[in-house]
Design a protein around this motif. Structure first.
Motif, PDB file in Angstrom:
ATOM      1  N   LEU A  68       6.600  16.375   9.888  1.00  0.00           N
ATOM      2  CA  LEU A  68       6.147  15.155   9.702  1.00  0.00           C
ATOM      3  C   LEU A  68       6.162  14.164  11.041  1.00  0.00           C
ATOM      4  O   LEU A  68       5.205  13.079  11.269  1.00  0.00           O
ATOM      5  N   LEU A  69       7.154  14.265  11.860  1.00  0.00           N
ATOM      6  CA  LEU A  69       7.102  13.791  13.090  1.00  0.00           C
ATOM      7  C   LEU A  69       5.839  13.972  13.925  1.00  0.00           C
ATOM      8  O   LEU A  69       5.067  13.115  14.579  1.00  0.00           O
ATOM      9  N   LEU A  82       2.909  15.248  12.768  1.00  0.00           N
ATOM     10  CA  LEU A  82       1.639  14.804  12.130  1.00  0.00           C
ATOM     11  C   LEU A  82       1.228  13.371  11.869  1.00  0.00           C
ATOM     12  O   LEU A  82       0.289  12.746  12.193  1.00  0.00           O
ATOM     13  N   PHE A  83       2.421  12.500  11.636  1.00  0.00           N
ATOM     14  CA  PHE A  83       2.167  11.180  11.459  1.00  0.00           C
ATOM     15  C   PHE A  83       2.500  10.499  12.460  1.00  0.00           C
ATOM     16  O   PHE A  83       2.078   9.176  12.610  1.00  0.00           O
ATOM     17  N   GLN A  84       3.325  11.021  13.441  1.00  0.00           N
ATOM     18  CA  GLN A  84       3.828  10.073  14.518  1.00  0.00           C
ATOM     19  C   GLN A  84       4.133   8.754  14.204  1.00  0.00           C
ATOM     20  O   GLN A  84       3.642   7.837  14.539  1.00  0.00           O
ATOM     21  N   PRO A  85       5.194   8.723  13.391  1.00  0.00           N
ATOM     22  CA  PRO A  85       5.574   7.632  12.871  1.00  0.00           C
ATOM     23  C   PRO A  85       6.395   6.504  13.725  1.00  0.00           C
ATOM     24  O   PRO A  85       6.558   7.020  14.672  1.00  0.00           O
ATOM     25  N   PHE A  86       6.229   5.244  13.460  1.00  0.00           N
ATOM     26  CA  PHE A  86       6.740   4.199  14.249  1.00  0.00           C
ATOM     27  C   PHE A  86       7.830   3.380  13.395  1.00  0.00           C
ATOM     28  O   PHE A  86       7.818   3.670  12.109  1.00  0.00           O
ATOM     29  N   ALA A  87       8.585   2.659  13.922  1.00  0.00           N
ATOM     30  CA  ALA A  87       9.437   1.807  13.535  1.00  0.00           C
ATOM     31  C   ALA A  87      10.299   2.234  12.281  1.00  0.00           C
ATOM     32  O   ALA A  87      10.893   3.305  12.475  1.00  0.00           O
ATOM     33  N   GLY A  88      10.381   1.670  11.021  1.00  0.00           N
ATOM     34  CA  GLY A  88      11.117   1.981  10.005  1.00  0.00           C
ATOM     35  C   GLY A  88      10.996   3.442   9.689  1.00  0.00           C
ATOM     36  O   GLY A  88      11.989   4.221   9.280  1.00  0.00           O
ATOM     37  N   ASP A  89       9.646   3.665   9.610  1.00  0.00           N
ATOM     38  CA  ASP A  89       9.508   5.187   9.436  1.00  0.00           C
ATOM     39  C   ASP A  89      10.081   6.265  10.400  1.00  0.00           C
ATOM     40  O   ASP A  89      10.684   7.415   9.901  1.00  0.00           O
ATOM     41  N   LEU A  90      10.028   5.834  11.630  1.00  0.00           N
ATOM     42  CA  LEU A  90      10.698   6.761  12.724  1.00  0.00           C
ATOM     43  C   LEU A  90      11.989   6.847  12.541  1.00  0.00           C
ATOM     44  O   LEU A  90      12.704   7.760  12.447  1.00  0.00           O
ATOM     45  N   ARG A  91      12.603   5.620  12.383  1.00  0.00           N
ATOM     46  CA  ARG A  91      14.060   5.264  12.088  1.00  0.00           C
ATOM     47  C   ARG A  91      14.517   6.342  10.759  1.00  0.00           C
ATOM     48  O   ARG A  91      15.564   6.853  11.021  1.00  0.00           O
ATOM     49  N   PHE A  92      13.948   6.304   9.977  1.00  0.00           N
ATOM     50  CA  PHE A  92      14.146   6.900   8.649  1.00  0.00           C
ATOM     51  C   PHE A  92      14.299   8.486   8.844  1.00  0.00           C
ATOM     52  O   PHE A  92      15.172   9.378   8.563  1.00  0.00           O
ATOM     53  N   LEU A  93      12.965   9.042   9.560  1.00  0.00           N
ATOM     54  CA  LEU A  93      13.027  10.420   9.501  1.00  0.00           C
ATOM     55  C   LEU A  93      13.979  10.794  10.565  1.00  0.00           C
ATOM     56  O   LEU A  93      14.676  12.034  10.623  1.00  0.00           O
ATOM     57  N   THR A  94      14.278  10.061  11.716  1.00  0.00           N
ATOM     58  CA  THR A  94      15.355  10.652  12.820  1.00  0.00           C
ATOM     59  C   THR A  94      16.866  10.517  12.238  1.00  0.00           C
ATOM     60  O   THR A  94      17.309  11.565  12.314  1.00  0.00           O
ATOM     61  N   THR A  95      17.018   9.573  11.321  1.00  0.00           N
ATOM     62  CA  THR A  95      18.194   9.632  10.461  1.00  0.00           C
ATOM     63  C   THR A  95      18.254  10.677   9.643  1.00  0.00           C
ATOM     64  O   THR A  95      19.432  11.361   9.520  1.00  0.00           O
ATOM     65  N   ALA A  96      17.094  10.946   8.825  1.00  0.00           N
ATOM     66  CA  ALA A  96      17.338  12.111   7.795  1.00  0.00           C
ATOM     67  C   ALA A  96      17.588  13.489   8.731  1.00  0.00           C
ATOM     68  O   ALA A  96      18.318  14.225   8.138  1.00  0.00           O
ATOM     69  N   MET A  97      17.145  13.451  10.027  1.00  0.00           N
ATOM     70  CA  MET A  97      17.068  14.774  10.543  1.00  0.00           C
ATOM     71  C   MET A  97      18.740  14.951  11.024  1.00  0.00           C
ATOM     72  O   MET A  97      19.450  16.132  10.883  1.00  0.00           O
ATOM     73  N   HIS A  98      19.204  13.812  11.314  1.00  0.00           N
ATOM     74  CA  HIS A  98      20.671  13.915  11.820  1.00  0.00           C
ATOM     75  C   HIS A  98      21.562  14.125  10.355  1.00  0.00           C
ATOM     76  O   HIS A  98      22.579  14.971  10.421  1.00  0.00           O
ATOM     77  N   ILE A  99      21.285  13.418   9.137  1.00  0.00           N
ATOM     78  CA  ILE A  99      21.935  13.557   8.109  1.00  0.00           C
ATOM     79  C   ILE A  99      22.086  15.136   7.809  1.00  0.00           C
ATOM     80  O   ILE A  99      22.960  15.716   7.241  1.00  0.00           O
ATOM     81  N   MET A 102       0.807  -1.327  -0.150  1.00  0.00           N
ATOM     82  CA  MET A 102      -0.016   0.014   0.076  1.00  0.00           C
ATOM     83  C   MET A 102       1.038   1.162  -0.165  1.00  0.00           C
ATOM     84  O   MET A 102       1.712   1.537   0.752  1.00  0.00           O
ATOM     85  N   GLU A 103       0.884   2.273  -0.968  1.00  0.00           N
ATOM     86  CA  GLU A 103       1.563   3.320  -1.017  1.00  0.00           C
ATOM     87  C   GLU A 103       0.633   4.295   0.081  1.00  0.00           C
ATOM     88  O   GLU A 103      -0.342   4.378  -0.163  1.00  0.00           O
ATOM     89  N   ARG A 104       1.381   4.760   0.978  1.00  0.00           N
ATOM     90  CA  ARG A 104       0.774   5.627   1.734  1.00  0.00           C
ATOM     91  C   ARG A 104       1.256   7.184   1.754  1.00  0.00           C
ATOM     92  O   ARG A 104       2.426   7.386   1.007  1.00  0.00           O
ATOM     93  N   HIS A 105       0.391   8.080   2.247  1.00  0.00           N
ATOM     94  CA  HIS A 105       0.740   9.569   2.004  1.00  0.00           C
ATOM     95  C   HIS A 105       1.999   9.856   2.960  1.00  0.00           C
ATOM     96  O   HIS A 105       3.069  10.539   2.101  1.00  0.00           O
ATOM     97  N   LEU A 106       2.497   9.094   3.878  1.00  0.00           N
ATOM     98  CA  LEU A 106       3.965   9.284   4.301  1.00  0.00           C
ATOM     99  C   LEU A 106       4.838   8.826   3.545  1.00  0.00           C
ATOM    100  O   LEU A 106       6.049   9.506   3.441  1.00  0.00           O
ATOM    101  N   ASP A 107       4.638   7.870   2.546  1.00  0.00           N
ATOM    102  CA  ASP A 107       5.608   7.363   1.962  1.00  0.00           C
ATOM    103  C   ASP A 107       6.026   8.582   0.922  1.00  0.00           C
ATOM    104  O   ASP A 107       7.298   8.929   0.814  1.00  0.00           O
ATOM    105  N   GLU A 108       5.018   9.227   0.337  1.00  0.00           N
ATOM    106  CA  GLU A 108       5.307  10.350  -0.508  1.00  0.00           C
ATOM    107  C   GLU A 108       5.861  11.465   0.050  1.00  0.00           C
ATOM    108  O   GLU A 108       7.000  12.149  -0.407  1.00  0.00           O
ATOM    109  N   GLU A 109       5.650  11.843   1.315  1.00  0.00           N
ATOM    110  CA  GLU A 109       6.530  12.841   2.121  1.00  0.00           C
ATOM    111  C   GLU A 109       7.877  12.454   2.509  1.00  0.00           C
ATOM    112  O   GLU A 109       8.987  13.376   2.404  1.00  0.00           O
TER     113      GLU A 109
END
Ligand SMILES: Nc1ncnc2c1ncn2[C@@H]1O[C@H](COP(=O)(O)OP(=O)(O)O)[C@@H](O)[C@H]1O
Ligand SMILES: [Mg+2]
Lengths: 306, 230
Positions: free
Chosen positions: B66-67, B69-86, B1-8
């Motif tokens: 994004l954090l 509004l979507f309150q992401p978990f698991a892989g999404d959460l790790r992606f976004l926190t990593t992106a923030m560091h990078i 399933m393609e999610r809105h969060l995937d686009e973001e």
């Protein structure tokens, strides 16, 4: 509700996100003296602590448990342990068996015709399906609160006193004291203390739900089963319930079914993920929500299905 | 399933990729400016940094949104926190190219101390490490990230070699070289710090993919673990 949390911080020493063993002793000693429990923690990694909890301090064990509604198997070979004074969040798609599972612990399913179970559930080492077990005793020990608050058509006071009265408590002072304590414990006392004789139906939804929690607490249970207790409530009432759960786990072991993933993440120490009657993953809540072991759990918690 | 969060998240990925390219270009330009003693190019690196700062702010705001509004978990959460560091690592790398360019401006008034060989080599390494680390992020490639981390040792060695040469072959022997040697020494250290930031990015990528903290735990580095159980 913020107050509640702050108070709990005062009582325990505030937790730190930093593993205490990484802090040099010289700095550590400048802080408050550590309790013995903290010292123990210092010596063992978080992993060891968890293992210790799991083996030494179990409230509930579920072994090879199966449950059937007639020919339909609703729960399949469930195995899990619940540590005393922790909150277990139960998550999973609708119809996966969460409520059925919860109702096993106080044998509420017994009232349904044509059900059958196999395997064991022990609470405090006692087999709850034992023929000699008094179900009324069990239900006193294992309280339950449902999604839709269901106060009796009686006064606020009578709602909370009800359980004691049917259990044969006659002492009026004792009843009044227990009602007060239970309402306080359920964080609703201040809102109702001036109208204890008014009908419970005059309360808001969130208040009714806390009243039902007070009613469950009045018979001094040890385990609380909450089936989507906040799903019909507005955000403020919801956060009151969540703060309450955080408080209650000092004294009770709590199993909570919730459809709200963020709520499971916020309130529970352990999370169990069910699907199609199977327990797919059961682990510490932070693990489930940052790095679940199974792909199907990941797909569920990230909203890829469900 | 393609999610809105995937686009973001795809948008964040693209923005970081763009920022990575700008940062690589800044490294390239600052070192070109050094080699050619080109003050104009060095000034351009310094003024271009504003755009990178701006980008840093925008990406960070986007991720915070994004954090929330979507309150992401698991892989999404790790992606976004990593992106923030990078994002902040890249911004710091850009700051270091500004430092280097300032040294270049100091040097552009004087004749070059010596023909530059190892410094451009170190610069090429730094640029390569930044590219590879960002690439490993885009591709979720833990193996590539690990290679970046392991290659950092060589850049440290190169840095030490260059610095020792500047000190013992020039500054110690002939004090009149100091004004030309010190800026080289400082910018060598900046180049090596760029390599460190690339390493930090690679460490974040390993966290994102494996959910394992490797920074400050180099000894624990192992070959990539297998896929999640189904
Ligand atoms: N009283 C019942 N009689 C027969 N089947 C039931 C009964 N209650 C629930 N079920 C079935 O058992 C399965 C699990 O239901 P339930 O425990 O309510 O799931 P959940 O709480 O996860 O939504 C569903 O397929 C449901 O239709
Ligand atoms: Mg249910």
């Amino acid at each position: 509700m913020t107050k509640l949390y702050m108070e709990s911080l005062k009582e325990k020493s505030p937790k730190s996100t930093i593993d205490q063993s990484t802090i040099p002793d010289a700095i550590q000693d400048r802080g408050k003296s550590m309790s013995d429990k903290d010292k123990q923690k210092k010596d063992s990694s978080a992993e060891n602590t968890k293992r210790k909890e799991l083996t030494e301090n179990l409230k509930i064990t579920v072994r090879n448990f199966n449950f059937y509604y007639g020919p339909m198997q609703a729960l399949k070979n469930i195995n899990m342990e619940v540590v005393t004074n922790t909150v277990v969040g139960i998550i999973g798609p609708s119809g996966c068996g969460k409520s059925t599972f919860l109702r096993c612990f106080n044998r509420m399913n017994d009232t349904i015709a044509d059900i059958r179970y196999e395997g064991d559930i022990h609470i405090d080492g006692q087999h709850i399906f034992d023929k000699n077990l008094d179900v009324v005793d069990l239900r006193r020990k294992v309280g339950m609160v449902f999604q839709k608050s269901n106060p009796f058509p009686k006064s606020i006071f009578e709602n909370v006193a009800y359980g004691m009265k049917i259990n044969g408590v006659k002492d009026k002072n004792k009843i009044a004291a227990t009602v007060e304590r239970s309402l306080k414990h359920a964080a609703i006392w201040d809102e109702v203390k001036d109208r204890l004789n008014k009908s419970a139906f005059a309360l808001s939804g969130g208040q009714q739900q806390r009243l039902c929690i007070a009613r469950a607490l009045a018979v001094e249970p040890q385990v609380l089963l909450l089936d989507e207790p906040a799903s019909a409530l507005d955000p403020i009432a919801t956060s009151k319930i969540e703060e309450l759960i955080h408080e209650l786990k000092k004294d009770y072991t709590i199993l909570i079914v919730t459809h709200n993933m963020q709520q499971a993440a916020r309130v529970s120490d352990y999370t169990a993920f069910f699907m199609l009657g199977e327990l797919y993953e059961y682990d510490q809540t932070n693990k489930i929500f940052t790095n679940p072991s199974r792909k199907i759990t990941e797909d569920y918690v990230t909203g890829r299905f469900g | 399933m393609e999610r809105h969060l995937d686009e973001e998240m795809e948008i964040v990925k693209n923005d970081l990729l763009k920022m990575g390219i700008m940062v690589e270009e800044a490294i390239q330009n600052s070192i070109e400016a050094l080699k050619k003693q080109d003050a104009r190019l060095a000034s351009k690196v310094i003024s271009d940094d504003e755009r990178i700062d701006e980008m840093d702010n925008q990406i960070e705001e986007k991720i915070i949104d994004l954090l929330a509004l979507f309150q992401p978990f698991a892989g999404d959460l790790r992606f976004l926190t990593t992106a923030m560091h990078i994002n902040s690592e890249l911004e710091r790398i850009a700051d270091l190219t500004v430092n280097i360019s300032q040294r270049v401006l100091e040097l552009s008034e004087q004749p070059m101390l010596k023909p530059l060989i190892d410094i451009p080599k170190l610069a090429a390494r730094a640029k390569h490490m930044v590219r590879e680390s960002i690439d490993s992020f885009i591709k979720h490639d833990e193996k590539q990230a690990l290679d970046v981390i392991l290659s950092d040792k060589e850049s440290n060695q190169l840095r030490t070699m260059v610095i020792q040469e500047l000190i013992y072959d020039y500054m110690v022997k002939d004090a009149s070289t100091v004004t030309r040697a010190v800026p080289l020494l400082l910018l060598t250290r900046d180049l090596e710090r760029i390599c460190d930031h690339a390493t930090a990015i690679a460490e974040d990528v390993i966290y994102m993919v494996q959910a394992k903290m490797v920074k400050h735990h180099r000894a624990d580095l192992k070959k990539p673990k297998s896929q999640k159980a189904e």
